[in-house]
Design an enzyme around this catalytic site. Structure first.
Site, PDB file in Angstrom:
ATOM      1  N   THR A 140      85.840  76.489 -67.106  1.00 20.85           N
ATOM      2  CA  THR A 140      84.586  77.349 -67.831  1.00 20.85           C
ATOM      3  C   THR A 140      83.311  76.937 -66.888  1.00 20.85           C
ATOM      4  O   THR A 140      82.884  75.918 -66.781  1.00 20.85           O
ATOM      5  CB  THR A 140      84.213  76.429 -69.183  1.00 20.85           C
ATOM      6  OG1 THR A 140      85.546  76.524 -69.915  1.00 20.85           O
ATOM      7  CG2 THR A 140      83.145  76.950 -69.853  1.00 20.85           C
ATOM      8  N   LYS A 176      84.050  83.274 -72.961  1.00 23.62           N
ATOM      9  CA  LYS A 176      84.434  81.956 -73.074  1.00 23.62           C
ATOM     10  C   LYS A 176      83.143  80.760 -73.599  1.00 23.62           C
ATOM     11  O   LYS A 176      83.301  80.246 -74.445  1.00 23.62           O
ATOM     12  CB  LYS A 176      85.087  81.399 -71.794  1.00 23.62           C
ATOM     13  CG  LYS A 176      85.375  79.716 -71.543  1.00 23.62           C
ATOM     14  CD  LYS A 176      86.388  79.236 -72.648  1.00 23.62           C
ATOM     15  CE  LYS A 176      86.403  77.680 -72.725  1.00 23.62           C
ATOM     16  NZ  LYS A 176      87.360  77.308 -73.748  1.00 23.62           N
ATOM     17  N   LYS A 191      77.470  70.484 -71.212  1.00 22.51           N
ATOM     18  CA  LYS A 191      77.683  71.487 -69.875  1.00 22.51           C
ATOM     19  C   LYS A 191      77.825  72.812 -70.697  1.00 22.51           C
ATOM     20  O   LYS A 191      77.053  73.929 -70.209  1.00 22.51           O
ATOM     21  CB  LYS A 191      78.820  70.934 -69.024  1.00 22.51           C
ATOM     22  CG  LYS A 191      78.965  71.855 -68.086  1.00 22.51           C
ATOM     23  CD  LYS A 191      80.515  72.047 -67.572  1.00 22.51           C
ATOM     24  CE  LYS A 191      81.503  72.819 -68.582  1.00 22.51           C
ATOM     25  NZ  LYS A 191      82.693  73.172 -68.197  1.00 22.51           N
TER      26      LYS A 191
END
Lengths: 295, 295, 295, 295
Positions: free
Chosen positions: D94, D170, D239
């Site tokens: 990711t 995503k 994150k």
């Protein structure tokens, strides 16, 4: 003037005392009689009912919230029932615009006058007769009760004929103060965690763009983490933010900062800080950043 | 002093002009040369490269963002390469604390000194030599470059040895200004929709608790809906709020008001207002409340 | 059973029709009589007053908000006055927990029973007798009125003895739906602006972790930007978010997502979208990102 | 196929094991060699450098963040340098859309192909080969590496030619999961404080409109307050929310819920919960409401 005074809390007691000092004849009522006795010692006539405080030309009410104002105003023993025709109710409480509209109507129907006159200033300012008064109502009536404002404040702003506008301005002012507490709290949590001295930081701010009483007062409380004694309780802060949100709902104005403040005050209350000074709300960011809780 | 000056935007040009007026010898560089020519007419020596502006005792840089500062500082033709040993780089740009730390290290390695000296004030204040300077760095170096600060500002706050602390304070200060713009914008949307005159409202605020330049300046722009000419562009406002958020991420300090401001500035940019004055952000609430968009 | 039904809006009319289909004897009342006539054509007995609808064993009310429920329940011509001792009031409206508590007390005092039975499902589900019923009240009473729930819904969840718990769960459920609308709206604004097809995006989501009716229904409306006809109006969405916030205030639980939703709905209403489906709230991010307004 | 695999964390190790089970020849590399030995026991060839893992037709990387991917991709010993012309880099990490664009360019320049193929699913799903794969890249290349996707997942969604679109989807999906955690956390804090059983509440939700894996999984963790063992750490949650915010900044899309999530994760990290499962973020509301802190 012959003035009735209802509500002798931190603010009201100081305001009533200044009316006495200015030479007015003050008849004072408070739900718990100890406060009445204290003021009687300064020269006030004690009243044992709301009606007894409504015998003069004007009655001033200074109470905690909408419910308290409704309780002394309506019903068979309330201000509307007791006040003479032609007399004036000056409401200095911070109440909703909706209640202000209801009071305006009820007094008009009874042949009386209503003036909204909320005040800016903490108890120290009330004691020093340095409040700022925001007044609205029929011009002749506002002029007639100006001696009251002169006795309690340093300056009066007259807004217009609609009393609720004064309440909206007061509500928005308290919202602005709370937004300063929150923003300063975030900024101090940030620079403080980096090791900058918070007092020096505040001095820098208030020597430059932020040279205003609101930054000096609340910045000082935040820098010293001094949340008691309580000048204005967090529970009242929540009440006022909710008044701003309600006014926004009626007028269809979204208020994202006020929404944030609502949640902040709820957190402070839920974690035991409801009776702290409302500046404690500004300490929540430092808590979330890993520091200690304000309460 | 022999001073190099890099970056002649709205702010930098005024600062460099004041260094000239104070009797310093100024060699000026700007990416687009027209600005250099304008300053040369006031007595500056024109430089055609960064290196040429690095021949004196001190070089001041005043640029838009981290990228611009990195571009003139690092690499074979940058300030670090060009500056003599013992000379000083004074950085007045509003940059990230991370870059300030990198600059501190790079200059130290090259035997040079680095002082962070961001300033508070809009272009009018820069022109009038009325900026507030927040300086941090080795005490002897800060003392050595004090004549620079005296020429451009009305007061200098010295924070300590760590240059990045000055940048953090500057970042937090801009965050506080933006939070005032947002809060005032919400309050004015609220009272304005109820029919209260916004100028009178502002006068009331600034006569009482909110008697500070930040309320007068930004409140005036908001009350008059005057978002151009642009003193400080909305794009720069977004940049600075992002710097605050980044500093908060490094230090692990949540900043809910700053998060709100980030989204507000993004909305302003996405709807065409990026080049308006950042005070236009405060007009978004009135737009959402059914009024007109700022851009 | 002999059932009275009060409130024949989109939801109520469909629920009452399903009670008829299940063989119950239904006496129906609605403020505007046209709706009553329509249901009479399906076999209901028309009532011209609230009291007339209160002659059976149970009366079901399905109304828009607290005010409407209070208006039909209290006073000389209300449900409490008209219902026989031992009869049951089933309240399916989405109302505040405070009002649910008041209703519980008033019916108990009158020797009647109160069951809160709010429902989940849009008008299509109501028409198909596929609602989910969340019921709370005295166990014997809940058991007695179970035939009502079976006729209108696909499943009943019994929560316990305190009716207001059912209302709180309903309120929190609507809050969760609104939070899905907002989050999906943000995600679609993001991927949509990058050129990803919103229908394909939704298919991906609902084929994987987000395989639930709430994502299929509201995601479909958002992807197609189809905000009318209105299944559930934005004004009602705002009402329900405010109920969640009020419950949070009583319980002292901050609800930052609900606060955001409040402001979002206010923006939608202020810009003319109050009568759109509440899913239109999810289109505000795309508007702020430079796209078109939902209303 | 001859497949290199770089990154044997919780997710990567399970994915690589499934590639082995599907009959592929897997050469595995991990920074800390213990993980490589574990996989070698299941039949993988151990690699002691990134380059050694790049000898086949395709190399899959599954790493924690942008920095880790950059570290193994660029430079003299990285994937770009080591991979043969015509070979394919499949990136399942990711990562930011900005890095995806940089990788696309770098591999194209080296005559190689790049496919972004981030996955949805927690470690259990990875172990069971039940991931959902979101792939984007040149159609022929995506087709060529489909056996990889079939070995690790239950379904592959092919988005188009632009790899960064898969990363954006995503990122937005993780944002949606986090928004469910936060909303559910608020709802559970609310009903829980009123005494409603959280497991029963969750069963009600997941039997009705919220019948989706994301509610069952995260609702269960929240209802049981089970924040370890860690399926996906809070630090990674932060994150990913920051990746969503960055993508929003590039595209100029405000994301108020994502901004809230950012601050929530920061609070969780600052108060010691960085290594808890990211679902712990949903417990912050209960903490603010006077309950116990998640960490």
């Amino acid at each position: 003037m012959r003035i009735g005074f209802i509500g002798l809390g931190n603010m009201g007691a100081a305001m009533a005392a200044n009316l006495l000092k200015a030479g007015h004849e003050v008849t004072a009522y408070n739900r718990s009689p100890a406060k009445v006795a204290a003021l009687a010692a300064e020269g006030a006539r004690p009243a044992t009912s709301v009606a007894e405080a409504c015998q003069g030309d004007v009655v001033v009410s200074m109470l905690a919230n909408d419910d308290a104002v409704e309780a002394v105003t309506f019903g068979g023993h309330g201000i509307v029932a007791a006040l003479s025709e032609g007399a004036v109710h000056v409401s200095s409480s911070t109440i909703s615009t909706a209640l202000a509209e209801r009071l305006t109507g009820a007094h008009a129907e009874a042949g009386q006058s209503f003036v909204a006159a909320p005040v800016f200033g903490r108890p120290e300012a009330a004691a020093a007769a340095k409040l700022f008064v925001v007044a609205a109502g029929a011009p002749a009536t506002v002029a007639a009760v100006t001696p009251v404002f002169e006795a309690i404040g340093q300056r009066t702003f007259v807004l217009g004929e609609d009393p609720s506008a004064a309440n909206l301005v007061k509500i928005s002012g308290n919202f602005l103060i709370a937004s300063v507490i929150e923003s300063l709290g975030e900024a101090m949590a940030l620079v403080g965690k980096a090791g900058v001295d918070k007092q020096q930081y505040l001095e820098l701010l208030t020597s430059t763009l932020f040279d205003a009483p609101v930054y000096r007062t609340y910045g000082g409380l935040l820098a010293r983490e001094e949340f008691s004694p309580t000048g204005f309780a967090a529970t009242l802060g929540l009440k006022d933010v909710k008044l701003a949100l309600s006014a926004g709902e009626e007028l269809r104005v979204p208020l994202p900062v006020a929404s944030l403040l609502r949640d902040r005050f709820l957190t402070l209350l839920a974690t035991g800080g409801g009776e702290l000074d409302w500046s404690a709300m500004g300490a929540l960011t430092a808590w979330e950043a890993g520091g200690k809780a304000p309460a």
